[in-house]
Design a protein around this motif. Structure first.
Motif, PDB file in Angstrom:
ATOM      1  N   ASN A 224      17.372   6.653 -12.150  1.00 24.97           N
ATOM      2  CA  ASN A 224      17.596   8.071 -12.358  1.00 24.97           C
ATOM      3  C   ASN A 224      18.871   8.270 -13.183  1.00 24.97           C
ATOM      4  O   ASN A 224      18.892   9.015 -14.162  1.00 24.97           O
ATOM      5  CB  ASN A 224      17.723   8.744 -10.986  1.00 24.97           C
ATOM      6  N   PHE A 225      19.904   7.529 -12.806  1.00 22.74           N
ATOM      7  CA  PHE A 225      21.194   7.610 -13.481  1.00 22.74           C
ATOM      8  C   PHE A 225      21.099   7.102 -14.923  1.00 22.74           C
ATOM      9  O   PHE A 225      21.745   7.600 -15.825  1.00 22.74           O
ATOM     10  CB  PHE A 225      22.192   6.761 -12.679  1.00 22.74           C
ATOM     11  N   ALA A 226      20.245   6.081 -15.135  1.00 28.52           N
ATOM     12  CA  ALA A 226      20.235   5.399 -16.434  1.00 28.52           C
ATOM     13  C   ALA A 226      19.076   5.815 -17.333  1.00 28.52           C
ATOM     14  O   ALA A 226      18.867   5.228 -18.383  1.00 28.52           O
ATOM     15  CB  ALA A 226      20.178   3.887 -16.203  1.00 28.52           C
ATOM     16  N   ASN A 227      18.305   6.822 -16.893  1.00 24.44           N
ATOM     17  CA  ASN A 227      17.196   7.287 -17.719  1.00 24.44           C
ATOM     18  C   ASN A 227      16.144   6.197 -17.952  1.00 24.44           C
ATOM     19  O   ASN A 227      15.618   6.043 -19.047  1.00 24.44           O
ATOM     20  CB  ASN A 227      17.733   7.779 -19.073  1.00 24.44           C
ATOM     21  N   VAL A 228      15.852   5.419 -16.905  1.00 23.28           N
ATOM     22  CA  VAL A 228      14.877   4.335 -17.015  1.00 23.28           C
ATOM     23  C   VAL A 228      13.600   4.745 -16.293  1.00 23.28           C
ATOM     24  O   VAL A 228      13.649   5.254 -15.179  1.00 23.28           O
ATOM     25  CB  VAL A 228      15.443   3.032 -16.385  1.00 23.28           C
ATOM     26  N   LYS A 229      12.467   4.517 -16.955  1.00 22.48           N
ATOM     27  CA  LYS A 229      11.183   4.864 -16.345  1.00 22.48           C
ATOM     28  C   LYS A 229      10.810   3.839 -15.272  1.00 22.48           C
ATOM     29  O   LYS A 229      10.878   2.635 -15.506  1.00 22.48           O
ATOM     30  CB  LYS A 229      10.072   4.895 -17.397  1.00 22.48           C
ATOM     31  N   VAL A 230      10.453   4.343 -14.098  1.00 18.41           N
ATOM     32  CA  VAL A 230       9.951   3.459 -13.040  1.00 18.41           C
ATOM     33  C   VAL A 230       8.445   3.642 -12.983  1.00 18.41           C
ATOM     34  O   VAL A 230       7.947   4.665 -12.531  1.00 18.41           O
ATOM     35  CB  VAL A 230      10.582   3.818 -11.673  1.00 18.41           C
ATOM     36  N   PRO A 231       7.692   2.652 -13.477  1.00 13.25           N
ATOM     37  CA  PRO A 231       6.240   2.820 -13.549  1.00 13.25           C
ATOM     38  C   PRO A 231       5.605   2.902 -12.161  1.00 13.25           C
ATOM     39  O   PRO A 231       6.162   2.403 -11.182  1.00 13.25           O
ATOM     40  CB  PRO A 231       5.756   1.565 -14.289  1.00 13.25           C
ATOM     41  N   ASN A 232       4.451   3.537 -12.121  1.00 13.32           N
ATOM     42  CA  ASN A 232       3.758   3.743 -10.862  1.00 13.32           C
ATOM     43  C   ASN A 232       3.420   2.419 -10.171  1.00 13.32           C
ATOM     44  O   ASN A 232       3.501   2.297  -8.947  1.00 13.32           O
ATOM     45  CB  ASN A 232       2.483   4.557 -11.135  1.00 13.32           C
ATOM     46  N   TRP A 233       3.062   1.399 -10.966  1.00 11.82           N
ATOM     47  CA  TRP A 233       2.693   0.124 -10.340  1.00 11.82           C
ATOM     48  C   TRP A 233       3.864  -0.481  -9.572  1.00 11.82           C
ATOM     49  O   TRP A 233       3.689  -1.143  -8.555  1.00 11.82           O
ATOM     50  CB  TRP A 233       2.138  -0.867 -11.360  1.00 11.82           C
ATOM     51  N   LEU A 234       5.098  -0.224 -10.041  1.00 14.08           N
ATOM     52  CA  LEU A 234       6.278  -0.759  -9.363  1.00 14.08           C
ATOM     53  C   LEU A 234       6.427  -0.063  -8.005  1.00 14.08           C
ATOM     54  O   LEU A 234       6.667  -0.706  -6.980  1.00 14.08           O
ATOM     55  CB  LEU A 234       7.521  -0.532 -10.218  1.00 14.08           C
ATOM     56  N   HIS A 235       6.255   1.251  -8.043  1.00 12.83           N
ATOM     57  CA  HIS A 235       6.315   2.049  -6.820  1.00 12.83           C
ATOM     58  C   HIS A 235       5.313   1.502  -5.801  1.00 12.83           C
ATOM     59  O   HIS A 235       5.641   1.282  -4.638  1.00 12.83           O
ATOM     60  CB  HIS A 235       5.998   3.506  -7.179  1.00 12.83           C
ATOM     61  N   GLN A 236       4.088   1.244  -6.251  1.00  9.60           N
ATOM     62  CA  GLN A 236       3.044   0.761  -5.336  1.00  9.60           C
ATOM     63  C   GLN A 236       3.377  -0.614  -4.759  1.00  9.60           C
ATOM     64  O   GLN A 236       3.117  -0.891  -3.591  1.00  9.60           O
ATOM     65  CB  GLN A 236       1.694   0.717  -6.062  1.00  9.60           C
ATOM     66  N   GLN A 237       3.994  -1.465  -5.588  1.00 14.45           N
ATOM     67  CA  GLN A 237       4.350  -2.805  -5.118  1.00 14.45           C
ATOM     68  C   GLN A 237       5.326  -2.765  -3.942  1.00 14.45           C
ATOM     69  O   GLN A 237       5.298  -3.628  -3.080  1.00 14.45           O
ATOM     70  CB  GLN A 237       5.010  -3.607  -6.256  1.00 14.45           C
ATOM     71  N   PHE A 238       6.211  -1.765  -3.938  1.00 15.64           N
ATOM     72  CA  PHE A 238       7.247  -1.730  -2.901  1.00 15.64           C
ATOM     73  C   PHE A 238       6.891  -0.819  -1.722  1.00 15.64           C
ATOM     74  O   PHE A 238       7.655  -0.703  -0.772  1.00 15.64           O
ATOM     75  CB  PHE A 238       8.597  -1.326  -3.500  1.00 15.64           C
ATOM     76  N   GLN A 239       5.722  -0.173  -1.814  1.00 19.94           N
ATOM     77  CA  GLN A 239       5.331   0.743  -0.746  1.00 19.94           C
ATOM     78  C   GLN A 239       5.179   0.009   0.579  1.00 19.94           C
ATOM     79  O   GLN A 239       4.621  -1.090   0.633  1.00 19.94           O
ATOM     80  CB  GLN A 239       4.014   1.430  -1.106  1.00 19.94           C
ATOM     81  N   GLY A 240       5.704   0.621   1.641  1.00 20.32           N
ATOM     82  CA  GLY A 240       5.529   0.053   2.974  1.00 20.32           C
ATOM     83  C   GLY A 240       6.479  -1.088   3.293  1.00 20.32           C
ATOM     84  O   GLY A 240       6.341  -1.745   4.329  1.00 20.32           O
ATOM     85  N   LEU A 241       7.451  -1.349   2.427  1.00 13.66           N
ATOM     86  CA  LEU A 241       8.341  -2.499   2.653  1.00 13.66           C
ATOM     87  C   LEU A 241       9.768  -2.076   3.008  1.00 13.66           C
ATOM     88  O   LEU A 241      10.693  -2.875   2.924  1.00 13.66           O
ATOM     89  CB  LEU A 241       8.368  -3.404   1.413  1.00 13.66           C
ATOM     90  N   ASP A 242       9.933  -0.805   3.428  1.00 11.22           N
ATOM     91  CA  ASP A 242      11.289  -0.318   3.689  1.00 11.22           C
ATOM     92  C   ASP A 242      12.042  -1.189   4.690  1.00 11.22           C
ATOM     93  O   ASP A 242      13.259  -1.352   4.590  1.00 11.22           O
ATOM     94  CB  ASP A 242      11.252   1.129   4.188  1.00 11.22           C
ATOM     95  N   ASN A 243      11.340  -1.749   5.669  1.00 14.11           N
ATOM     96  CA  ASN A 243      12.028  -2.540   6.694  1.00 14.11           C
ATOM     97  C   ASN A 243      11.725  -4.020   6.571  1.00 14.11           C
ATOM     98  O   ASN A 243      11.780  -4.754   7.557  1.00 14.11           O
ATOM     99  CB  ASN A 243      11.630  -2.050   8.089  1.00 14.11           C
ATOM    100  N   ASP A 244      11.396  -4.453   5.369  1.00 11.17           N
ATOM    101  CA  ASP A 244      10.964  -5.845   5.207  1.00 11.17           C
ATOM    102  C   ASP A 244      11.631  -6.476   3.988  1.00 11.17           C
ATOM    103  O   ASP A 244      11.032  -6.614   2.928  1.00 11.17           O
ATOM    104  CB  ASP A 244       9.430  -5.853   5.068  1.00 11.17           C
ATOM    105  N   GLN A 245      12.887  -6.860   4.173  1.00 12.55           N
ATOM    106  CA  GLN A 245      13.678  -7.379   3.069  1.00 12.55           C
ATOM    107  C   GLN A 245      13.078  -8.655   2.472  1.00 12.55           C
ATOM    108  O   GLN A 245      13.082  -8.842   1.264  1.00 12.55           O
ATOM    109  CB  GLN A 245      15.115  -7.652   3.544  1.00 12.55           C
ATOM    110  N   ASN A 246      12.546  -9.530   3.319  1.00 12.36           N
ATOM    111  CA  ASN A 246      11.991 -10.786   2.816  1.00 12.36           C
ATOM    112  C   ASN A 246      10.874 -10.565   1.820  1.00 12.36           C
ATOM    113  O   ASN A 246      10.852 -11.150   0.744  1.00 12.36           O
ATOM    114  CB  ASN A 246      11.442 -11.637   3.970  1.00 12.36           C
ATOM    115  N   THR A 247       9.929  -9.710   2.196  1.00 13.56           N
ATOM    116  CA  THR A 247       8.806  -9.448   1.293  1.00 13.56           C
ATOM    117  C   THR A 247       9.294  -8.745   0.037  1.00 13.56           C
ATOM    118  O   THR A 247       8.842  -9.036  -1.063  1.00 13.56           O
ATOM    119  CB  THR A 247       7.714  -8.609   2.006  1.00 13.56           C
ATOM    120  N   ARG A 248      10.263  -7.822   0.216  1.00  9.33           N
ATOM    121  CA  ARG A 248      10.808  -7.132  -0.961  1.00  9.33           C
ATOM    122  C   ARG A 248      11.387  -8.136  -1.954  1.00  9.33           C
ATOM    123  O   ARG A 248      11.177  -8.017  -3.157  1.00  9.33           O
ATOM    124  CB  ARG A 248      11.899  -6.126  -0.552  1.00  9.33           C
ATOM    125  N   ASN A 249      12.113  -9.133  -1.448  1.00  8.70           N
ATOM    126  CA  ASN A 249      12.694 -10.150  -2.335  1.00  8.70           C
ATOM    127  C   ASN A 249      11.610 -10.899  -3.095  1.00  8.70           C
ATOM    128  O   ASN A 249      11.733 -11.151  -4.289  1.00  8.70           O
ATOM    129  CB  ASN A 249      13.521 -11.163  -1.538  1.00  8.70           C
TER     130      ASN A 249
END
Length: 293
Positions: A224-249
């Protein structure tokens, strides 16, 4: 097993065996607490085994952090012998101060600098100096090796993509050695940008800046700060992983590995990793690209 399937496996085998020799560099930021300091040094010790062409240290927009940046740079050089490049901005220092800083850096053996305009203080509209002026000033003082910033998805304050490209050309013409891009996730946008740089006569390396994502919410703030587009596929990849650092990595590393492999096949030879002072993801990505101790 269908023909298409066989073709995919063939191309996977090929892409892994055909890795070209690449150079890497890493960015760190100055720590503010003792535990952050420990994390930083663990990361530097781990990543230095990969023999990066340089490491850079970012710089917040006030002189207190400028000293911290300088101290980290000095420590890196003393403890590791790596080439260390401080970020330097020209927003909060006048020309005389900048010349003094440049002399001090050169005399203490710091020959590489990442030259940036810096973020405008809120309320001010027009800077009195641009990054191209800073590059020119540095080159007048000594023959620094200078990296500057480039924006494949256009700087948030630029009037147009073309104006932004012209600004980059001015920095390169002033004597910059390479450009390092803002992070991005749309590989196409980088490749198109690289073509446009070539078309306007920029011959230096346009080094892709790679941000391995391990925390999606932090990423959104940056983007948001850097004017970079976050594609929808990236959003989907990280969905549901808020409490799962290992999978996020694992997800973040996998995305960055894919990007870097495509870029490498497209002839990119240098990569700059925004480490956020952590080593795990960058180390793993470099390893898969054949960059080994």
């Amino acid at each position: 097993m269908g023909f298409h399937h066989a073709q995919q496996i063939e191309s996977l085998n090929q892409s892994v065996s055909e890795l070209k020799k690449i150079n890497v560099s890493f960015e760190f930021f100055p720590p503010t607490t003792e535990s952050m300091e420990n994390t930083l040094w663990d990361s530097i010790e781990r990543l230095q085994t990969l023999k990066p062409s340089f490491v850079s240290v970012t710089y917040g927009a006030n002189s207190g952090t400028r000293d911290r940046t300088h101290n980290v740079i000095k420590s890196i050089q003393e403890r590791t012998g790596l080439v260390a490049a401080p970020h330097l901005t020209c927003i909060d220092a006048n020309e005389q101060e900048l010349r003094q800083i440049a002399k001090d850096y050169w005399n203490s053996g710091v020959k590489n600098i990442v030259a940036l305009r810096g973020d405008l203080p809120s309320g001010s509209s027009k800077p009195n100096m641009y990054a191209s002026d800073l590059v020119e000033l540095l080159k007048q003082e000594a023959d620094f090796d200078i990296s500057v910033a480039a924006y494949p998805e256009v700087h948030s304050e630029a009037k147009s993509a073309q104006a932004d490209l012209q600004a980059l050309k001015r920095k390169m013409d002033a004597g910059a050695n390479r450009a390092i891009t803002q992070f991005f996730f749309d590989v196409e946008s980088y490749l198109r940008f690289r073509d446009r740089c070539a078309a306007i006569g920029i011959e230096s390396e346009i080094v892709p800046g790679i941000l391995p994502v391990s925390n999606y919410n932090t990423l959104l703030k940056f983007a948001n700060f850097a004017n970079v587009k976050v594609p929808n596929w990236l959003h989907q990849q990280f969905q549901g992983l808020d409490n799962d650092q290992n999978t996020r990595n694992l997800v973040g590393a996998s995305i960055a590995m894919d990007m870097v492999k495509v870029l490498s096949r497209e002839g990119v030879k240098d990569f700059h990793f925004y480490t956020l002072n952590r080593s795990e993801l960058s180390y793993a990505i470099c390893h898969t690209l054949g960059v080994r101790p």
